[in-house]
Scaffold this active site. Structure first.
Site, PDB file in Angstrom:
ATOM      1  N   HIS A 208     -67.903-127.488  10.723  1.00 19.55           N
ATOM      2  CA  HIS A 208     -67.943-127.297   9.093  1.00 19.55           C
ATOM      3  C   HIS A 208     -66.774-128.353   8.404  1.00 19.55           C
ATOM      4  O   HIS A 208     -66.514-128.242   7.342  1.00 19.55           O
ATOM      5  CB  HIS A 208     -67.512-125.946   8.732  1.00 19.55           C
ATOM      6  CG  HIS A 208     -68.460-125.097   9.080  1.00 19.55           C
ATOM      7  ND1 HIS A 208     -68.459-123.556   9.121  1.00 19.55           N
ATOM      8  CD2 HIS A 208     -69.811-125.129   9.452  1.00 19.55           C
ATOM      9  CE1 HIS A 208     -69.432-122.960   9.491  1.00 19.55           C
ATOM     10  NE2 HIS A 208     -70.482-124.132   9.830  1.00 19.55           N
TER      11      HIS A 208
ATOM     12  N   GLY B 103     -63.470-114.249  17.117  1.00 20.45           N
ATOM     13  CA  GLY B 103     -63.217-113.923  15.497  1.00 20.45           C
ATOM     14  C   GLY B 103     -64.406-114.600  14.594  1.00 20.45           C
ATOM     15  O   GLY B 103     -64.062-115.038  13.238  1.00 20.45           O
TER      16      GLY B 103
END
Length: 230
Positions: A105, A169
């Site tokens: 990202h 996570g």
């Protein structure tokens, strides 16, 4: 020859370093509609708001340090060929010492021209009037909603070579990143570390769920993998 460990990390990896997660109730979008600060349309409508938003994120990142989970992953490199594919835009994996990190990202400490081109390292505030050498406005080097994920193809190739897959996570609910698990070879053990596990098992792979925070679960998994090293 060292076996391949491919690691997918999300916001929960860095949360314990003090970086807020994007989708929690107290996340980064608090006070902003996500499309205002993380879309091409938002940048076109109010570039100053978007630049200020990421300037704040950049300042916060420079104040935090890698946690025990980041550091534990580095020790795997002594025994395996390790690739980290992260959805995070921070540089905490690199600062901890990991040598092969793929950012799906984008990266908060880089910017790029609004006309494209290679990213540029950037640690200070970015404001209107900061331009590339051709005179075009610079923007955060972040993959916004509605934009293509340039590193996705490479991430698929790497995941397809995994001997072990470690997921840390991340809810594995956000696409296209969530689809990477489908490229893991049949029989590859998958370790999932998250305090609120939301992943479902695949009959083709062994799934080990560790319902703990990254700083607690990752060192345990790392020790287990090192025990399995040739």
């Amino acid at each position: 020859m060292k076996k391949n460990v491919v690691i997918l990390t999300g916001a929960g990896m860095s949360a314990e370093s003090g970086l807020k997660t994007f989708r929690d109730a107290d996340g980064l979008w608090e006070g902003h509609d996500v499309m205002e600060v993380a879309s091409p349309q938002g940048f076109e409508n109010n570039p100053e708001l978007v630049l200020d938003f990421y300037n704040q994120r950049r300042r916060q990142l420079l104040e935090v340090t890698p946690n025990k989970a980041h550091k534990a992953l580095v020790t795997l490199e002594e025994h395996f060929k390790v690739t980290i594919i992260t959805q995070n835009v921070d540089d905490l994996h690199e600062r901890a010492g990991s040598s092969h990190v793929v950012h799906l990202h984008g990266e908060l400490l880089k910017v790029r021209s609004t006309m494209g081109g290679q990213p540029i390292p950037w640690r200070s505030n970015l404001v209107l009037g900061d331009t590339c050498e051709k005179g075009y406005q610079l923007r955060p080097h972040i993959v916004w909603f509605g934009e293509e994920v340039p590193m996705m193809g490479r991430a698929m190739e790497l995941t397809a070579m995994a001997d072990f897959l470690l997921i840390i996570g991340t809810s594995m609910q956000v696409y296209p990143a969530a689809g990477l698990i489908d490229f893991v070879p049949k029989g590859t053990p998958i370790y999932f570390v998250d305090p609120k596990p939301s992943i479902k098992g695949n009959p083709l792979n062994k799934l080990y769920v560790i319902p703990e925070k990254a700083t607690e679960g990752v060192p345990t998994v790392v020790a287990d993998l090192i025990d399995k090293a040739p």
